[in-house]
Design an enzyme around this catalytic site. Structure first.
Site, mmCIF file in Angstrom:
data_model
loop_
_atom_site.group_PDB
_atom_site.id
_atom_site.type_symbol
_atom_site.label_atom_id
_atom_site.label_comp_id
_atom_site.label_asym_id
_atom_site.label_seq_id
_atom_site.Cartn_x
_atom_site.Cartn_y
_atom_site.Cartn_z
ATOM 1 C CG LEU A 280 -1.947 -1.175 1.233
ATOM 2 C CD1 LEU A 280 -2.754 -1.176 2.533
ATOM 3 C CD2 LEU A 280 -2.889 -1.124 0.034
ATOM 4 C CB SER A 281 2.575 3.168 -1.651
ATOM 5 O OG SER A 281 2.721 2.518 -2.859
ATOM 6 C CB SER B 129 8.339 3.316 0.774
ATOM 7 O OG SER B 129 7.788 2.894 -0.441
ATOM 8 C CG ASP C 42 4.151 3.157 -5.503
ATOM 9 O OD1 ASP C 42 3.241 2.762 -6.257
ATOM 10 O OD2 ASP C 42 5.101 2.444 -5.152
ATOM 11 C CE1 TYR D 270 8.049 -3.127 -8.928
ATOM 12 C CE2 TYR D 270 10.285 -2.424 -9.455
ATOM 13 C CZ TYR D 270 8.929 -2.171 -9.421
ATOM 14 O OH TYR D 270 8.447 -0.977 -9.894
#
Ligand code: GLA
Length: 391
Positions: free
Chosen positions: A106-107, A109, A153, A205
């Site tokens: 959910l970001s 960062s 994001d 990733y």
């Protein structure tokens, strides 16, 4: 200099458009009600001090020691932001407090970097625009923390708007809010955190990114964004004979079809056909499972259970290898969907999911530095037995 500046920046859910951002493609995220509040204030000369309500120990970094690889752990994110500002820094104290669930895709960062970037910009009177702050937050992650993320994001966290999803062209960085009128349609957007442990998410990733770049290079385009649905078969035929051709074919097929799904979703939302986006969300999940291979059994099981319980569409959201599933559900079917998700996880011996209802929230904004608590309205958490409340 003022005594302090405080900004709140939200986490995000991506409605659709996964791993398309670093392919110069399209994404459609929304800012959510969970966020990070950052307060930046002048500190002792030459010293940067980072304090988090979620960590027991503050981290101190001398201003002249501020360099990539110079700071480890959570403080690398706010330190990276100060570094990315590229200005001579006075001593500063950065205090953060976040309620974005960690490791859920959910970001958290982006909420951290965007709130610190905006608060530092405000205190130091740098005059950077929201878009310039997006670039600063992204540079912090890419260039200081060393996370090769794609930029969606930070855009969502800085520029999100209540009531709308954000249609972003990740090549031009043009964004357009698209009305996402859940309430009017009697719908809820459910977020179900699988609580699955992230498995090798960073390495996977980077591997996806590399495969996409390789496919683009074989096809002679600057990014997979340049391959359209019409040209897909021809492109896949060129990729197939390559070493690892079967992998390149799958990765490219996901990106090209996903970009098309994003623009289809936008067209349906523009036409007021919000329920009709459901099948596209579900098709996105199938593509992530079969072609991009970034889902895990925990999220696949949740998607199936939510669909069986009547969701119009469901998909994993975020980078993958765990994290959250989103589902578009009629308001009166929410309780049944939540129960179905919990039951399915239990039946497979998976961790109990944590569910909340979300809706597009405002992007980064200044908050009162003196307020003890961020003025947010967290989504009401739900559990297997209780019916959720959109609050
Ligand atoms: C992570 C990255 C984003 C994006 C998504 C996948 O969230 O930070 O840039 O690539 O994964 O869509």
């Amino acid at each position: 200099m003022r005594e302090s500046a405080s900004w709140l920046a939200p986490g995000r859910v991506n409605l659709i458009g996964e791993h398309t951002d670093y392919n110069d493609g399209f994404v459609l995220p929304l800012a959510i009600e969970f966020g990070c509040r950052a307060t930046v204030s002048p500190g002792p000369d030459g010293l940067l001090r980072f304090v988090s309500a979620q960590e027991s120990e503050p981290v101190e970094v001398p201003v002249e020691g501020l360099a990539p690889d110079g700071v480890q752990g959570w403080a690398a994110y706010p330190a990276g932001v100060l570094w990315a500002l590229g200005v001579d820094l006075p001593g500063l104290t950065v205090t953060v407090d976040s309620d974005v669930p960690l490791g859920a895709g959910l970001s958290s960062s982006a909420a951290l970097t965007c709130s610190v970037a905006a608060a530092a910009n405000d205190l130091l009177e740098l005059g950077l625009s929201p878009r310039e702050l997006v670039a600063v937050a992204r540079k912090a992650e890419n260039g200081f923390v060393g996370a090769p993320t794609g930029g969606m994001d930070q855009l969502a966290s800085m520029l999100g708007e209540a009531g709308s999803v954000l249609f972003c062209d990740m090549r031009s960085l043009d964004v357009r809010p698209v009305r996402f009128a859940l309430d009017d349609a009697g719908l809820a957007l459910l977020v179900v955190d699988s609580n699955a442990p992230h498995r090798h998410a960073d390495g996977e990733y980077a591997a996806r990114r590399k495969a996409c770049e390789q496919a683009a290079s074989v096809l002679g385009v600057s990014a997979l964004r340049d391959v359209t649905l019409d040209g897909l078969d021809e492109a896949l035929a060129k990729l197939a004979p390559e070493p690892d051709g079967d992998v390149l074919v799958k990765r490219a097929r996901h990106i090209v079809t996903e970009n098309a799904r994003v623009t289809d979703v936008v067209a349906r939302l523009d036409a007021g056909q919000i329920r009709e986006i459901g099948p596209l969300l579900t098709a996105s999940h199938a593509s992530m499972r079969e072609d991009f291979e970034i889902t895990v059994p925990e999220v696949d099981v949740l998607v199936e259970a939510l669909l069986a319980a009547g969701a119009h569409g469901a998909r994993m959201t975020g980078g993958g290898f765990g994290g959250c599933v989103i589902a578009l559900v009629d308001n009166d079917a929410v309780a049944a969907a939540v129960r179905a998700a919990a039951d399915a996880a239990a039946a497979h011996g998976f961790a109990a999911p944590r569910t909340f209802v979300t809706a597009p929230a405002a992007g980064a904004h200044a908050v009162d530095p003196s307020g003890a608590e961020p003025p947010r309205q967290p989504p009401v958490d739900t559990n297997a037995s209780g019916a959720p409340d959109a609050g």
